[in-house]
Structures are given as structure tokens and as C-alpha cells.
Enzyme design. Structure first.
Site, short mmCIF file in Angstrom:
data_model
loop_
_atom_site.label_atom_id
_atom_site.label_comp_id
_atom_site.label_asym_id
_atom_site.label_seq_id
_atom_site.Cartn_x
_atom_site.Cartn_y
_atom_site.Cartn_z
N SER A 30 0.82 -1.21 0.00
CA SER A 30 0.00 0.00 0.00
C SER A 30 0.86 1.26 0.00
O SER A 30 0.34 2.36 0.01
CB SER A 30 -0.94 0.01 1.20
OG SER A 30 -0.18 -0.02 2.38
N HIS A 70 -1.62 -2.50 -6.51
CA HIS A 70 -2.18 -2.20 -5.20
C HIS A 70 -3.70 -2.29 -5.22
O HIS A 70 -4.38 -1.42 -5.76
CB HIS A 70 -1.73 -0.79 -4.76
CG HIS A 70 -2.27 -0.38 -3.43
ND1 HIS A 70 -2.51 0.94 -3.09
CD2 HIS A 70 -2.67 -1.12 -2.36
CE1 HIS A 70 -3.01 0.98 -1.86
NE2 HIS A 70 -3.10 -0.25 -1.40
N GLU A 99 -4.18 0.22 -8.25
CA GLU A 99 -3.08 1.07 -8.71
C GLU A 99 -1.97 0.17 -9.27
O GLU A 99 -1.63 -0.83 -8.66
CB GLU A 99 -2.53 1.93 -7.56
CG GLU A 99 -3.50 3.01 -7.12
CD GLU A 99 -3.03 3.78 -5.90
OE1 GLU A 99 -3.10 5.03 -5.92
OE2 GLU A 99 -2.60 3.15 -4.91
N ASN A 123 -3.94 6.62 -1.55
CA ASN A 123 -3.69 6.76 -0.11
C ASN A 123 -2.97 8.05 0.22
O ASN A 123 -3.18 8.64 1.28
CB ASN A 123 -2.89 5.57 0.43
CG ASN A 123 -3.79 4.40 0.76
OD1 ASN A 123 -5.00 4.58 0.95
ND2 ASN A 123 -3.25 3.21 0.83
#
Length: 812
Positions: free
Chosen positions: A126, A149, A161, A200
Site C-alpha cells: 500500500s 495495489h 493502482e 492513499n
């Protein structure tokens, strides 16, 4: 067509059977991809114990990782000691162990020698650096390594991702993007190898900004959640509830990645772990999984943390009416009023938006190729209806930019970093935003770049679109043949000029008499001049929240005037019309293909059942739910159940018709709704020959192609069955006997008993000898009679009124 090498994925290995690894494995199996799931050998008991326990616990998780629980058998368990040789048969290997660089490197040393020469190796991290993870690989493996991801829960979150290193071969990224998009149904965003990538990085920053501003303006957590959820067009769980669901330890970990890797960052002070989060984590209150976080459930009561007092208090405090009125205004006025208001909640909201606009302005060039990737990452990864750049652009690019600059200069922002010059001068300022019909802004090129041209995207007639792109609106695109207030009948030349598409225009696509007229009219037109009909609903695709409702069923509100005028009997023409419409679909001279996603309930389910073929998105929730409003299915749904039971009995060489209709009876009597398209197939609402599509954006093009294929194969409608054998009165009494026990044991109410008995009478073919032959008209008459009789009862009327007023079923 240029020769493009396809990535053929015969089998995938997932390394790590933790929360993410196990759920990624489950979703691969949903998509019919064989999986080997690896973990450490267990210290005692069977060596694969860790993995087999992980697979078992997947079955209990909610939301369910499996679209069909029985598919758990297709995940093969393996361990790093005995089974590394099995990696050789895998075309894709996804590592998903804990977020520790040293652990990952140790594992890579073990597995690298066993990887097939052509296999793609990817890490589901992540936020760790993909380039650092690849250190120590030979050049050959480096070329086949990248980050992939997934977001939690992997089955439901649209975003994946894809992160290359400088050494990653471009071809494998293209291949992987195709596989993730079509096979797994994902929205792929390419991210640069910067800490926490795109979603994120921006998403967690926006949460940290909420923490900081909520504290500054003294806004309690439950009020913050009321302000920052669906009222802003974001996920219902808003901010603090989302943190509880994700897990506060996970949240703290992602924040720590920012602290460790962004030390020179002008926003560095913002990445400090909020003290309240730190305190909760250190005492083991990690959110939902431990029963307490920002919220805590005590019995039926949900309490919220009061950080000043350090204890949980009654929750449910709401946003101020004044502020909610501002939020309903158009974007330009909304931001102006929020900024000028002296109300702390309004100031808080302006500050939160300003902080995010400031951040994405400063970091766009570093973290993404272009602004489109930021907006899609946040929409698909964090559940916002519109991305942050879209919000900025919609509110007036230049004005917002000036206000952000003023706040930064006045020291009100979270950092004194200046917005870059492209915000004020050049292409973006001239175009009034980052998204244009030519593409989205890429700072490195100082130009607008178009969408990806990979072949996989040709399958998406209406890809998710961004405000400012002026993409075709599926509600008006293509060529309209005819349009009424109820339906639009149209053709999309981009897919096929000989297939008629019908789209409903009612709320939740409910089916009233005018929709039946429109559907019938479309079939008339198609029989004259076209080759097939596809029923497809464009509802929310343009919002990029994929998969609106196919149809919530018959439009009860539309039937109310007839009921007021003529009582229960007054509804008979409506029901008859609905049934005739379904029969017109079934016996049309051209194939009618239903393209379903989201809910297909009641009459929506009956439309599927009468179509020549069904193409359903994985997330389709299908069922005959009329019991909830005190009625029986009245549009031929039970009739179709009888026909299928007769076919199944004949195939099995049996005359026990009750045995074959029991499943359909239970589904209807309990108003069971499928949890996915795979589940709908198990329940019998989809046939094994029906097509399931994993990416909802591909639903239309697949359905149109399936419809053409049927036409190309010389489609003929089914022949009308002359004699359908039924279970008859002995079948009815068998079912009723078990219903009596349920009623007397208080498992169902007397009214439930009455409704279920009526369903039993229809699916068993009425008061006739077992094995008697009936026809479709007979069964439709039984449905109509049961429907009208129940409609005449006060308890059913209570249920209908309750549903129309509150949208919730009444138990009576």
C-alpha cells in the site's frame, strides 16, 4: 489490428494469506482464475493450516469476499517450505505479505528461483517503494516486476493502482492492465513510485486534514461524519467511521509511511499521527474489529468518543441546518458561502476542501502523470462521487486558486508551500480547469493528455467520465429512434447499428404501464428494421460509481390511482398488461437480451426471466421480493419457475415435480435476493448459458455482441409449451404442512402464511391432480388472481403504504 501479445493467465499464485492476500485470492476465484495461496508452514498440525484457516474465515467475512461460497474449494493451499516448485506453473505471482521491507526481501530471495521465465511478479503493497522492493533482482526479473495495489475489500473496491519501476517492461503493464480491467472488473490507475502512491497519499492526507480542522474548529466526531459523508457526495461511512472500518492500526501504519518517507515535505507536520488516534491504537481500540475505536457499540446503542473527556458518549449529533442548506447550492456559490460564513461547521468544511486543493495543486507533478489519475484514484479508492480536481474546476478554477493562495499567504493553511505556477498561468488557467475534451492536464508535458488507447478500453462504450471532459452522456448518446417520458429507444453506432437499446427513465427504473408500452414498441420496431433488442440502464455510470439499478420492480406508485378508483380489481388491467409485456419479450421474433447490474427485483427479475438471454454484471442482486409488500410475483416469474421445474424433471427422468419447484418456491416465499450474479445462477435466476461480466463498464458492449450473436445464429423464439406438468394439489398440501409448522412456531406471521400459501398454489399449478398438464395462460391467471386477492387484504395494504412511505418492509 496490430499484433498485441495477450497475457494468458492460467493460474495465479498469491503469497501471503493475510486479510488482503486471502481476499485477492477469493476475487480471482470469483473471476474463474485458478489460485494457489501460499503462507508459512504451520508450527503444529497440517503444514497448510495457516492457509486453510484463512480460507475458512473468508466464508464468514462480511461483505462476502466470495460471490459464491462454494468456490472456496478452488483456492489451493500451499506453504513456502514444500510447494515453491508450484510457482513454475503460475503466469502471475502477487505478493501480499505484511508491509515490512526486510520480510518482503527475504521472501523474494526464496521465491525468485522458482518463478516461470515469463511470469509477471507483482507486490500488493500500500505504500512501500517498488524500486526498493526490486533491489537485488537480476535485470531479467526486474523487467517483469511492478506494484499492483488492490484496495480493501478487493472484490468491491473498483480501484487497482499499477506502479512500474524504471526497469519495468512497458508491455507487462499493458497486459496486466487488460487482465485487471476485464477479468477482475477493476478501474486501473497508473501511479508513480512515490510513498503511498496516489489514492492513499491524497486520501489519507484529506483524512488528516479533517482531524486537524475538526480539532481547530471544535467539531465532534459524529458531526464531522454527518458533514463529510453522503452530503458531500462521499462514502456514507464518512471519515471516522471509515477509519474504524479500515482499522485504526492500518490507518496509523499508512500515516507512518508518510512520516518515514516524506521528511522534506512542506506538509510534513500534518503527517504527525493525531494524538487521539495514537491513544486509541496504544490501548488496542482498533475500530470495528476490536469493537471500539472512534465509535463503540454498547448493546444496541452506538456511542462516540469525546476526546476532551476521553470517554464514549451518546452519538447522533447532526450537522447544522444552515450549513446543509449551503451544501445544496451550486459549486461556485457553495464554496463562496462556506468561506464567508462565520459558522464553525462552514469554516471547517471550507478549510477541509482548501487543504485538499492546496495539496493536490502542490503535489500533482510529483505523484501522478496527470490530474485524471488523481480524481479516479480518489473516486474509486475512497468512494467520492467527484474527484478533488473536479470539485475545484466545477467551483471556478481561478477563483478557488486565488482563495487558496490568500489563505496560504495569511498562514491559515496547513503549510506555507506556494501553489505552482501552472495553476495560475498557461493551459489550465486558459481552459478554466485540468479536465478538457482534449484530455487531462499533465504537468510534465504542460499539456492535456488523452485517455489510454489500450485495446481493453474499446470494450467500454461509456467509460467513467470526469466533469469537464464533455464525455457522451449515456442518457442521450447515440441515435434516438423514439423517446417518451418513460423510455428511450436508441442505437449506438459505436457498438452496432442494427441492435436497438431500450433504457428506462423512471426512478430506480421501476416498471409501469408506460414502460411496458415503450418496451413493446421497441420490439415492434426491431422486428421490422433491426436484428435484436438490448435492455440496458445508463443510470449512474456517468458518475463513475459503476452499476446502477437494472430495475427495482413494478412501479407501485403508478398503480395506486387505479387502486383508489377500482379497488383491488381495478389493478387487474395493470397486471394483465405487465404479463402480456413479459410474454411479448419472451416470444419476440428478435432476441431480447437483458443487460443487468445492481438490483433486479420483482418485476425487474421477471423481465430477466423472460429475456432470450441475460448478461449480468458480477454485482447483480436478483430476486422475486414481492412478499415484502404483501404480494406474490405477478408478472410471470412464478410461471417461469414452473416451466423450469418441468424441464428439470424431464431431464432427470422424474415425475416428482414438487422436488424441482421447491427451490423456486423458497426463493420467492422468503424473498431471497442473490448476493452476486454467480449466486443468482445458483438460485436459478440466471442460466448456466448466461454471460457474467466482471467490469460493469463492459456490460453494454458485451450484451450488444451477445444479442448479435443470437441473431447471427438464426434466432427463433421458444415454441409455446402445450402441456406443462405440475405438482398439483398434493404438492400444495405438502408445502402448506411445513408452512403450518413455521406459523405455529411463530417463525412467520399469519399473513406471511397466507402469502406463502398463494405462492405454493401458483408454483404447483393450482387445484389439479399431480402430473396434470396446464399451459402458460393458466399459470398467469393463477398469478393474477393471487395478486389481486392479496391486494384486497388490509395487511397487504399496510405493507405497501409502509414501503412507499419509508422504503422499508413492514412486518405484520
Amino acid at each position: 489490428m496490430s499484433q498485441q501479445h495477450h497475457l494468458i493467465v492460467r493460474k495465479v499464485a498469491v503469497l501471503g494469506a493475510g486479510v488482503m492476500g486471502a481476499q485477492i485470492a477469493a476475487h480471482l476465484v470469483n473471476a474463474k482464475v485458478p489460485v494457489v495461496l501460499f503462507d508459512l508452514p504451520a508450527k503444529e498440525g497440517p503444514k497448510n493450516g495457516i492457509v486453510t484457516r484463512a480460507i475458512e474465515s473468508l466464508k464468514k467475512l462480511s461483505p462476502a469476499p466470495f460471490a459464491n461460497k462454494a468456490d472456496a474449494q478452488f483456492i489451493e493451499a500451499a506453504n513456502y517450505e514444500d510447494d515453491l516448485a508450484r510457482l513454475a506453473e503460475c503466469d502471475l505471482v502477487i505478493e501480499a505479505i505484511a508491509e515490512r521491507m526486510d520480510w518482503k526481501h527475504d521472501l523474494y530471495k526464496k521465491v525468485a528461483p522458482h518463478l516461470a521465465k515469463h511470469a509477471i511478479f507483482a507486490s500488493n503493497t500500500s505504500g512501500l517503494s517498488i524500486s526498493e522492493l526490486a533491489e537485488g533482482f537480476d535485470a531479467e526479473l526486474k523487467a517483469r516486476f511492478c506494484g499492483v495495489h488492490f484496495f480493501n475489500p478487493p472484490r468491491y473496491m473498483h480501484l487497482v493502482e499499477l506502479i512500474p519501476t524504471a526497469a519495468t517492461q512497458p508491455e507487462i503493464l499493458d497486459q496486466l492492465e487488460g487482465f485487471l480491467t476485464t477479468t477482475l472488473g477493476k478501474g486501473v490507475v497508473r501511479a508513480k513510485d512515490t510513498p503511498n502512491f496516489i489514492a492513499n497519499r491524497v486520501g489519507i492526507f484529506s483524512i488528516l486534514a479533517v482531524f486537524a480542522e475538526a480539532q481547530k474548529y471544535g467539531i465532534p466526531f459524529d458531526v464531522v461524519d454527518d458533514l463529510t459523508g453522503s452530503k458531500l457526495g462521499r462514502a456514507k461511512s464518512a471519515t471516522f467511521r471509515t477509519a474504524d472500518v479500515v482499522g485504526l492500526d492500518t490507518m496509523a501504519h499508512v500515516i507512518k509511511t508518510m512520516q518515514d518517507n516524506l521528511k522534506d515535505d512542506p506538509f510534513y507536520p500534518t503527517y504527525a499521527t493525531p494524538p487521539v488516534l495514537q491513544a486509541l491504537v496504544s490501548k488496542g481500540a482498533l475500530g470495528q474489529k476490536t469493537g471500539a475505536g472512534f465509535y463503540k457499540k454498547e448493546g444496541k446503542v452506538i456511542k462516540v468518543l469525546d476526546p476532551q473527556r476521553g470517554e464514549y458518549v451518546e452519538s447522533g449529533k447532526k450537522a447544522d441546518e444552515l450549513v446543509l442548506r449551503i451544501l445544496k447550492k451550486a459549486p461556485a456559490e457553495r464554496f463562496k458561502l462556506l468561506r464567508e460564513s462565520s459558522h464553525p461547521q462552514a469554516q471547517f468544511l471550507w478549510a477541509v476542501f482548501r487543504d485538499v486543493f492546496h495539496y493536490i495543486g502542490v503535489y500533482l507533478a510529483q505523484i501522478a502523470d496527470n490530474a485524471r489519475d488523481v480524481d479516479f484514484a480518489i473516486r474509486w479508492g475512497f468512494g467520492w462521487n467527484t474527484g478533488p480536481f473536479e470539485d475545484w474546476q466545477a467551483a471556478g478554477w481561478k477563483q478557488i486558486a486565488e482563495w487558496v493562495k490568500e489563505d496560504v499567504d495569511a498562514g491559515k493553511a496547513l503549510s506555507n508551500a506556494a501553489l505552482p505556477s501552472w495553476v495560475f498561468d498557461g493551459p489550465v488557467a486558459d481552459a478554466g480547469g485540468v479536465h478538457t475534451p482534449a484530455g487531462s492536464f499533465a504537468p510534465a508535458k504542460n499539456a492535456f493528455v488523452p485517455r489510454s488507447t489500450l485495446p481493453v478500453y474499446r470494450r467500454q462504450v461509456f467509460p467513467a467520465s470526469l466533469a469537464g471532459e464533455n464525455a457522451a452522456d449515456p442518457r442521450s448518446a447515440g441515435n434516438t429512434i423514439e423517446e417518451s417520458d418513460a423510455v428511450r429507444v436508441w442505437v449506438d453506432e459505436a457498438v452496432a447499428d442494427d441492435v436497438v437499446i431500450v433504457s428506462f427513465k423512471s426512478k430506480m427504473n421501476t416498471i409501469g404501464p408506460d414502460i411496458i408500452d415503450g418496451l413493446t414498441r421497441a420490439i415492434d420496431l426491431a422486428e421490422k428494421s433491426y436484428r435484436a433488442v438490448v435492455v440496458w440502464q445508463p443510470t449512474s455510470l456517468q458518475l463513475g460509481a459503476p452499476g446502477g439499478p437494472f430495475s427495482a420492480g413494478a412501479d407501485l406508485a403508478a398503480a395506486m390511482p387505479a387502486f383508489m378508483m377500482g379497488g383491488a380489481k381495478g389493478i387487474e388491467p395493470f397486471i394483465k398488461k405487465f404479463q402480456d409485456g413479459m410474454m411479448r419479450v419472451k416470444y419476440a421474433q428478435v432476441p431480447v437480451v437483458a443487460a443487468a447490474s445492481g438490483i433486479a427485483l420483482g418485476g425487474g427479475c421477471e423481465l430477466l426471466l423472460h429475456s432470450a438471454k441475460r448478461v449480468a454484471a458480477l454485482e447483480s442482486f436478483v430476486g422475486l421480493v414481492e412478499v415484502g409488500v404483501g404480494l406474490v410475483p405477478g408478472g410471470g416469474g412464478l410461471k417461469e419457475a414452473v416451466l423450469r421445474a418441468a424441464d428439470a424433471a424431464r431431464a432427470a427422468g422424474s415425475t416428482n415435480y414438487l422436488q424441482f419447484v421447491t427451490n423456486s418456491f423458497t426463493n420467492a416465499a422468503m424473498a431471497k435476493v442473490s448476493s452476486s450474479a454467480l449466486d443468482a445462477r445458483e438460485m436459478g435466476y440466471l442460466k448456466p448459458s448466461d454471460t457474467i461480466v466482471y467490469n460493469v463498464h463492459e456490460l453494454l458492449s458485451v450484451a450488444v455482441r451477445e444479442a448479435r450473436a443470437l441473431a447471427d445464429a438464426g434466432y427463433r423464439p421458444p415454441l409455446k409449451p402445450a402441456g406443462i406438468p405440475v405438482a398439483g394439489r398434493s404438492g400444495i398440501s405438502t408445502i402448506k404442512a411445513s408452512l403450518v409448522n413455521m406459523r405455529d412456531g411463530n417463525f412467520i406471521s399469519a399473513h406471511d402464511f397466507l402469502i406463502a400459501s398463494r405462492i405454493a398454489e401458483v408454483v404447483c399449478g393450482g387445484d389439479v391432480e399431480a402430473g396434470s398438464l396446464v399451459d402458460e395462460e393458466w399459470l398467469l391467471t393463477l398469478e393474477r388472481r393471487a395478486f389481486i386477492e392479496l391486494l384486497g387484504t388490509p395487511k397487504t395494504q399496510e405493507r405497501i403504504m409502509g414501503m412507499l412511505q419509508t422504503g422499508k418492509p413492514v412486518r405484520n
